[in-house]
Design a protein around this motif. Structure first.
Motif, short mmCIF file in Angstrom:
data_model
loop_
_atom_site.label_atom_id
_atom_site.label_comp_id
_atom_site.label_asym_id
_atom_site.label_seq_id
_atom_site.Cartn_x
_atom_site.Cartn_y
_atom_site.Cartn_z
N ARG A 11 0.82 -1.21 0.00
CA ARG A 11 0.00 0.00 0.00
C ARG A 11 0.85 1.26 0.00
O ARG A 11 0.47 2.26 -0.61
CB ARG A 11 -0.90 0.03 1.25
CG ARG A 11 -1.93 -1.06 1.32
CD ARG A 11 -2.52 -1.15 2.72
NE ARG A 11 -3.05 0.14 3.20
CZ ARG A 11 -3.42 0.34 4.48
NH1 ARG A 11 -3.29 -0.63 5.38
NH2 ARG A 11 -3.89 1.51 4.85
N ILE A 12 1.95 1.20 0.72
CA ILE A 12 2.78 2.38 0.94
C ILE A 12 4.15 2.16 0.31
O ILE A 12 4.81 1.14 0.56
CB ILE A 12 2.96 2.65 2.44
CG1 ILE A 12 1.63 2.56 3.19
CG2 ILE A 12 3.65 3.98 2.65
CD1 ILE A 12 0.61 3.58 2.81
N SER A 87 4.52 12.28 1.40
CA SER A 87 5.05 12.86 2.64
C SER A 87 6.55 12.87 2.53
O SER A 87 7.15 11.93 1.98
CB SER A 87 4.60 12.03 3.85
OG SER A 87 5.08 12.62 5.05
N ALA A 98 7.55 9.08 1.30
CA ALA A 98 6.55 8.01 1.30
C ALA A 98 5.41 8.46 0.40
O ALA A 98 5.05 9.64 0.41
CB ALA A 98 6.05 7.72 2.71
N ALA A 100 1.48 7.09 -1.50
CA ALA A 100 0.42 6.08 -1.51
C ALA A 100 -0.85 6.71 -2.06
O ALA A 100 -0.89 7.91 -2.37
CB ALA A 100 0.19 5.56 -0.09
N GLU A 102 -3.44 7.00 -0.27
CA GLU A 102 -4.13 7.30 0.97
C GLU A 102 -3.20 8.18 1.82
O GLU A 102 -2.00 8.26 1.56
CB GLU A 102 -4.45 6.02 1.73
CG GLU A 102 -3.20 5.21 2.08
CD GLU A 102 -3.54 3.84 2.65
OE1 GLU A 102 -3.75 3.76 3.87
OE2 GLU A 102 -3.59 2.88 1.87
N VAL A 104 -0.54 9.43 4.28
CA VAL A 104 0.64 8.77 4.79
C VAL A 104 1.59 9.81 5.36
O VAL A 104 1.59 10.97 4.94
CB VAL A 104 1.34 7.95 3.67
CG1 VAL A 104 1.80 8.87 2.54
CG2 VAL A 104 2.49 7.12 4.21
N ALA A 151 0.28 12.42 8.80
CA ALA A 151 -0.72 11.54 8.19
C ALA A 151 -2.15 11.92 8.57
O ALA A 151 -3.10 11.39 7.98
CB ALA A 151 -0.46 10.09 8.60
N TYR A 188 -3.88 3.87 13.82
CA TYR A 188 -2.89 3.92 12.75
C TYR A 188 -1.84 2.85 12.96
O TYR A 188 -1.59 2.42 14.09
CB TYR A 188 -2.22 5.30 12.72
CG TYR A 188 -3.12 6.40 12.25
CD1 TYR A 188 -3.09 6.85 10.93
CD2 TYR A 188 -4.04 6.99 13.13
CE1 TYR A 188 -3.94 7.86 10.50
CE2 TYR A 188 -4.89 8.00 12.69
CZ TYR A 188 -4.83 8.43 11.38
OH TYR A 188 -5.68 9.42 10.96
N VAL A 202 7.20 5.33 9.25
CA VAL A 202 6.09 5.62 8.36
C VAL A 202 4.78 5.35 9.10
O VAL A 202 4.68 4.37 9.83
CB VAL A 202 6.14 4.77 7.07
CG1 VAL A 202 4.98 5.10 6.15
CG2 VAL A 202 7.47 4.97 6.35
N PHE A 204 0.38 5.27 8.72
CA PHE A 204 -0.78 5.25 7.86
C PHE A 204 -1.94 4.61 8.59
O PHE A 204 -1.76 3.88 9.57
CB PHE A 204 -0.50 4.51 6.55
CG PHE A 204 0.06 3.13 6.71
CD1 PHE A 204 -0.77 2.01 6.65
CD2 PHE A 204 1.41 2.93 6.95
CE1 PHE A 204 -0.25 0.73 6.82
CE2 PHE A 204 1.93 1.65 7.12
CZ PHE A 204 1.10 0.55 7.05
#
Length: 206
Positions: A11-12, A87, A98, A100, A102, A104, A151, A188, A202, A204
């Motif tokens: 995902r990331i 980010s 990072a 994604a 979504e 992050v 995030a 998270y 990281v 998320f």
């Protein structure tokens, strides 16, 4: 410039690299980006800006551009839609990104004694009970707070009160830790990696 990459749960995506000195930058085609630092006096800040933009172009193509919202959050321009959420972070000699589809957050910090000076201001009493005098744990907690802050949508955040890190599960004898946090009623996931004398974390949403 060697760029290291890895992904988290597919995902990331994460990329990071050492920040070269200015002489090395001259060999990396930075002449076309000198306008980015026209009004920047600090050599270190110029190196950070060059390296971050080189990372962006390496990952998203030469046409991609980094910009910032009024609150300072970064975003991408000239990227095939939909552009990912990004980010950014940097420390003394490393830049990291990072990205994604979504929200992050990422943070990278050098493990140093100075991190102990902020622990009582940014950690809850419960977190301080676990981090103690460990520079490693205190740095992990700090990067977790910074990454989590990036995030979430809220502003005016009190790190000690609003961001709760479950630091009790973190171990200092492993290179990668996965743990959780809570912010404003939302849970998270955090992934923290030791990189020699630095910590990269990281955050998320679960």
């Amino acid at each position: 410039m060697k760029i290291n990459t890895f992904d988290i749960d597919k995902r990331i995506n994460v990329a990071y690299c050492e920040i070269p000195d200015m002489m090395e930058h001259s060999n990396l085609g930075c002449i076309g980006m000198r306008y980015l630092t026209a009004n920047v006096r600090s050599d270190n800040r110029r190196r950070e800006i060059f390296t971050t933009n080189l990372l962006i172009r390496d990952i998203f193509g030469d046409a991609s551009r980094l910009n910032h919202y009024p609150n300072g959050a970064p975003y991408l321009e000239n990227v095939t839609p939909p552009a990912p959420v990004i980010s950014l972070s940097h420390c003394r000699d490393m830049a990291a990104i990072a990205y994604a589809n979504e929200p992050v957050g990422i943070d990278v910090e050098e493990m140093a004694e100075r991190i102990m000076r902020v622990r009582e201001r940014v950690q809850s009493t419960e977190e301080q009970r676990y981090t103690g005098n460990s520079i490693v744990l205190n740095t992990i907690d700090w990067t977790a707070k910074e990454a989590l802050f990036k995030a979430i949508p809220e502003e005016g955040v009190d790190f000690a009160r609003d961001l709760a890190i479950d630091i009790s599960t973190v171990k200092t004898n492993v290179l990668v830790n996965e743990f959780t946090a809570t912010a404003f009623g939302r849970r998270y996931k955090l992934v923290s990696q030791l990189l020699d004398d630095r910590v990269l974390t990281v955050a998320f949403k679960l």
